[in-house]
Write a protein that holds these residues in place. Structure first.
Motif, PDB file in Angstrom:
ATOM      1  N   VAL A   1     -12.016 -16.258  -1.412  1.00  0.00           N
ATOM      2  CA  VAL A   1     -11.622 -15.676  -0.364  1.00  0.00           C
ATOM      3  C   VAL A   1     -10.121 -16.211   0.072  1.00  0.00           C
ATOM      4  O   VAL A   1      -9.321 -15.451   0.639  1.00  0.00           O
ATOM      5  N   ILE A   2      -9.775 -17.310  -0.157  1.00  0.00           N
ATOM      6  CA  ILE A   2      -8.423 -18.044  -0.077  1.00  0.00           C
ATOM      7  C   ILE A   2      -7.223 -17.131  -0.825  1.00  0.00           C
ATOM      8  O   ILE A   2      -6.398 -16.644  -0.349  1.00  0.00           O
ATOM      9  N   VAL A   3      -7.879 -17.054  -2.093  1.00  0.00           N
ATOM     10  CA  VAL A   3      -6.731 -16.327  -2.962  1.00  0.00           C
ATOM     11  C   VAL A   3      -6.655 -14.923  -2.767  1.00  0.00           C
ATOM     12  O   VAL A   3      -5.556 -14.376  -2.562  1.00  0.00           O
ATOM     13  N   LEU A   4      -7.724 -14.136  -2.451  1.00  0.00           N
ATOM     14  CA  LEU A   4      -7.623 -12.724  -2.317  1.00  0.00           C
ATOM     15  C   LEU A   4      -6.906 -12.515  -0.730  1.00  0.00           C
ATOM     16  O   LEU A   4      -6.260 -11.720  -0.670  1.00  0.00           O
ATOM     17  N   SER A   5      -7.281 -13.377   0.367  1.00  0.00           N
ATOM     18  CA  SER A   5      -6.531 -13.176   1.557  1.00  0.00           C
ATOM     19  C   SER A   5      -5.155 -13.565   1.408  1.00  0.00           C
ATOM     20  O   SER A   5      -4.116 -12.825   1.974  1.00  0.00           O
ATOM     21  N   GLY A   6      -4.862 -14.600   0.940  1.00  0.00           N
ATOM     22  CA  GLY A   6      -3.306 -14.757   0.595  1.00  0.00           C
ATOM     23  C   GLY A   6      -2.635 -13.746  -0.239  1.00  0.00           C
ATOM     24  O   GLY A   6      -1.565 -13.767   0.104  1.00  0.00           O
ATOM     25  N   SER A   7      -3.168 -13.091  -1.183  1.00  0.00           N
ATOM     26  CA  SER A   7      -2.756 -12.408  -1.752  1.00  0.00           C
ATOM     27  C   SER A   7      -2.289 -11.060  -1.137  1.00  0.00           C
ATOM     28  O   SER A   7      -1.402 -10.261  -1.010  1.00  0.00           O
ATOM     29  N   LEU A   8      -3.502 -10.393  -0.404  1.00  0.00           N
ATOM     30  CA  LEU A   8      -3.262  -9.526   0.524  1.00  0.00           C
ATOM     31  C   LEU A   8      -2.251  -9.671   1.694  1.00  0.00           C
ATOM     32  O   LEU A   8      -1.461  -8.806   1.945  1.00  0.00           O
ATOM     33  N   TRP A   9      -2.015 -11.077   2.266  1.00  0.00           N
ATOM     34  CA  TRP A   9      -1.142 -11.368   3.220  1.00  0.00           C
ATOM     35  C   TRP A   9       0.348 -11.486   2.561  1.00  0.00           C
ATOM     36  O   TRP A   9       1.188 -10.570   3.233  1.00  0.00           O
ATOM     37  N   VAL A  10       0.543 -11.802   1.416  1.00  0.00           N
ATOM     38  CA  VAL A  10       1.868 -11.713   0.966  1.00  0.00           C
ATOM     39  C   VAL A  10       2.220 -10.340   0.667  1.00  0.00           C
ATOM     40  O   VAL A  10       3.214  -9.757   0.813  1.00  0.00           O
ATOM     41  N   MET A  11       1.234  -9.489  -0.193  1.00  0.00           N
ATOM     42  CA  MET A  11       1.619  -8.069  -0.233  1.00  0.00           C
ATOM     43  C   MET A  11       1.767  -7.266   1.090  1.00  0.00           C
ATOM     44  O   MET A  11       2.800  -6.604   1.029  1.00  0.00           O
ATOM     45  N   TYR A  12       1.238  -7.454   2.130  1.00  0.00           N
ATOM     46  CA  TYR A  12       1.486  -6.838   3.105  1.00  0.00           C
ATOM     47  C   TYR A  12       2.477  -7.117   3.887  1.00  0.00           C
ATOM     48  O   TYR A  12       3.506  -6.287   4.167  1.00  0.00           O
ATOM     49  N   HIS A  13       3.083  -8.330   3.676  1.00  0.00           N
ATOM     50  CA  HIS A  13       4.454  -8.843   4.290  1.00  0.00           C
ATOM     51  C   HIS A  13       5.608  -8.513   3.439  1.00  0.00           C
ATOM     52  O   HIS A  13       6.684  -8.219   3.765  1.00  0.00           O
ATOM     53  N   MET A  14       5.329  -8.327   2.372  1.00  0.00           N
ATOM     54  CA  MET A  14       6.413  -7.934   1.243  1.00  0.00           C
ATOM     55  C   MET A  14       6.661  -6.543   1.346  1.00  0.00           C
ATOM     56  O   MET A  14       7.831  -6.020   1.565  1.00  0.00           O
ATOM     57  N   ASN A  15       5.349  -5.617   1.686  1.00  0.00           N
ATOM     58  CA  ASN A  15       5.736  -4.245   2.035  1.00  0.00           C
ATOM     59  C   ASN A  15       6.420  -3.995   3.232  1.00  0.00           C
ATOM     60  O   ASN A  15       7.185  -3.146   3.479  1.00  0.00           O
ATOM     61  N   LEU A  16       6.007  -4.675   4.352  1.00  0.00           N
ATOM     62  CA  LEU A  16       6.456  -4.673   5.771  1.00  0.00           C
ATOM     63  C   LEU A  16       8.031  -5.091   5.629  1.00  0.00           C
ATOM     64  O   LEU A  16       8.687  -4.355   6.357  1.00  0.00           O
ATOM     65  N   ASN A  17       8.274  -5.901   4.786  1.00  0.00           N
ATOM     66  CA  ASN A  17       9.884  -6.397   4.944  1.00  0.00           C
ATOM     67  C   ASN A  17      10.672  -6.033   4.012  1.00  0.00           C
ATOM     68  O   ASN A  17      11.786  -6.353   3.610  1.00  0.00           O
ATOM     69  N   MET A  18      10.214  -4.949   3.224  1.00  0.00           N
ATOM     70  CA  MET A  18      10.905  -4.338   1.873  1.00  0.00           C
ATOM     71  C   MET A  18      12.256  -3.506   2.545  1.00  0.00           C
ATOM     72  O   MET A  18      12.205  -3.289   3.655  1.00  0.00           O
ATOM     73  N   MET A  19      13.550  -3.711   1.917  1.00  0.00           N
ATOM     74  CA  MET A  19      14.527  -3.048   2.386  1.00  0.00           C
ATOM     75  C   MET A  19      14.572  -1.331   2.432  1.00  0.00           C
ATOM     76  O   MET A  19      13.947  -0.900   1.501  1.00  0.00           O
ATOM     77  N   PRO A  20      14.976  -0.705   3.543  1.00  0.00           N
ATOM     78  CA  PRO A  20      14.759   0.742   3.709  1.00  0.00           C
ATOM     79  C   PRO A  20      14.969   1.612   2.496  1.00  0.00           C
ATOM     80  O   PRO A  20      14.289   2.452   1.887  1.00  0.00           O
ATOM     81  N   GLN A  21      16.077   0.878   1.761  1.00  0.00           N
ATOM     82  CA  GLN A  21      16.658   1.975   0.851  1.00  0.00           C
ATOM     83  C   GLN A  21      15.791   1.760  -0.556  1.00  0.00           C
ATOM     84  O   GLN A  21      15.794   2.492  -1.533  1.00  0.00           O
ATOM     85  N   MET A  22      15.122   0.522  -0.705  1.00  0.00           N
ATOM     86  CA  MET A  22      14.321   0.486  -1.689  1.00  0.00           C
ATOM     87  C   MET A  22      13.099   1.234  -1.779  1.00  0.00           C
ATOM     88  O   MET A  22      12.510   1.658  -2.590  1.00  0.00           O
ATOM     89  N   SER A  23      12.488   1.386  -0.342  1.00  0.00           N
ATOM     90  CA  SER A  23      11.344   2.065  -0.275  1.00  0.00           C
ATOM     91  C   SER A  23      11.535   3.771  -0.769  1.00  0.00           C
ATOM     92  O   SER A  23      10.503   4.345  -1.086  1.00  0.00           O
ATOM     93  N   GLY A  24      12.569   4.252  -0.401  1.00  0.00           N
ATOM     94  CA  GLY A  24      13.140   5.602  -0.973  1.00  0.00           C
ATOM     95  C   GLY A  24      13.032   5.620  -2.446  1.00  0.00           C
ATOM     96  O   GLY A  24      12.515   6.642  -3.035  1.00  0.00           O
ATOM     97  N   GLU A  25      13.608   4.585  -3.184  1.00  0.00           N
ATOM     98  CA  GLU A  25      13.673   4.653  -4.493  1.00  0.00           C
ATOM     99  C   GLU A  25      12.283   4.382  -5.230  1.00  0.00           C
ATOM    100  O   GLU A  25      12.072   4.806  -6.276  1.00  0.00           O
ATOM    101  N   MET A  26      11.431   3.760  -4.416  1.00  0.00           N
ATOM    102  CA  MET A  26      10.100   3.424  -4.993  1.00  0.00           C
ATOM    103  C   MET A  26       9.369   4.919  -5.044  1.00  0.00           C
ATOM    104  O   MET A  26       8.490   4.882  -6.013  1.00  0.00           O
ATOM    105  N   SER A  27       9.584   5.335  -4.061  1.00  0.00           N
ATOM    106  CA  SER A  27       8.597   6.774  -3.770  1.00  0.00           C
ATOM    107  C   SER A  27       8.978   7.954  -4.941  1.00  0.00           C
ATOM    108  O   SER A  27       8.143   8.668  -5.240  1.00  0.00           O
TER     109      SER A  27
END
Length: 124
Positions: free
Chosen positions: A96-122
């Motif tokens: 539970v600790i590993v999964l919730s921590g991983s989801l938390w990190v991925m959510y915040h990485m996605n939330l804080n991604m620079m706008p020009q990077m999200s266009g390139e990734m799509s």
């Protein structure tokens, strides 16, 4: 010598319990059903909201883990004086600790991604 024969005659050995054929068949059928339900939900797009589908898939996965532990691994509170259950609880807490921590990190990485990077990734 006589003491050992007396001890063995009462069957105080702690041999692991093995399941019957009926228990294995029940476990197998439950596993098939718990695999078929999420598969059908994903393949038929039964729900418009993917979060509902993901939640049902996760619930089926958790139930299937319990089914495997009971019917195939023969885990209960009495085996090995409860140490098996304690190890299981410790492992579950770590998962539970590993999964919730991983989801938390991925959510915040996605939330804080620079706008020009999200266009390139799509475009990939």
């Amino acid at each position: 010598m006589a003491g050992h024969a007396h001890h063995d005659a009462h069957g105080h050995g702690h041999a692991p319990a093995h399941g019957s054929r009926r228990e294995y068949v029940i476990g197998f059928l439950l596993s098939v059903v718990l695999t078929a339900i999420p598969f059908a939900l994903v393949m038929t797009n039964a729900f418009a909201d993917t979060r509902i589908t993901a939640a049902i898939v996760m619930i089926c996965a958790i139930v299937q883990i319990v089914v495997h532990m009971i019917y195939f691994l023969h885990m209960n509170t009495k085996s090995e004086n409860g140490w098996t259950l304690m190890a299981l609880i410790f492992t579950a807490i770590l998962v539970v600790i590993v999964l919730s921590g991983s989801l938390w990190v991925m959510y915040h990485m996605n939330l804080n991604m620079m706008p020009q990077m999200s266009g390139e990734m799509s475009g990939m």
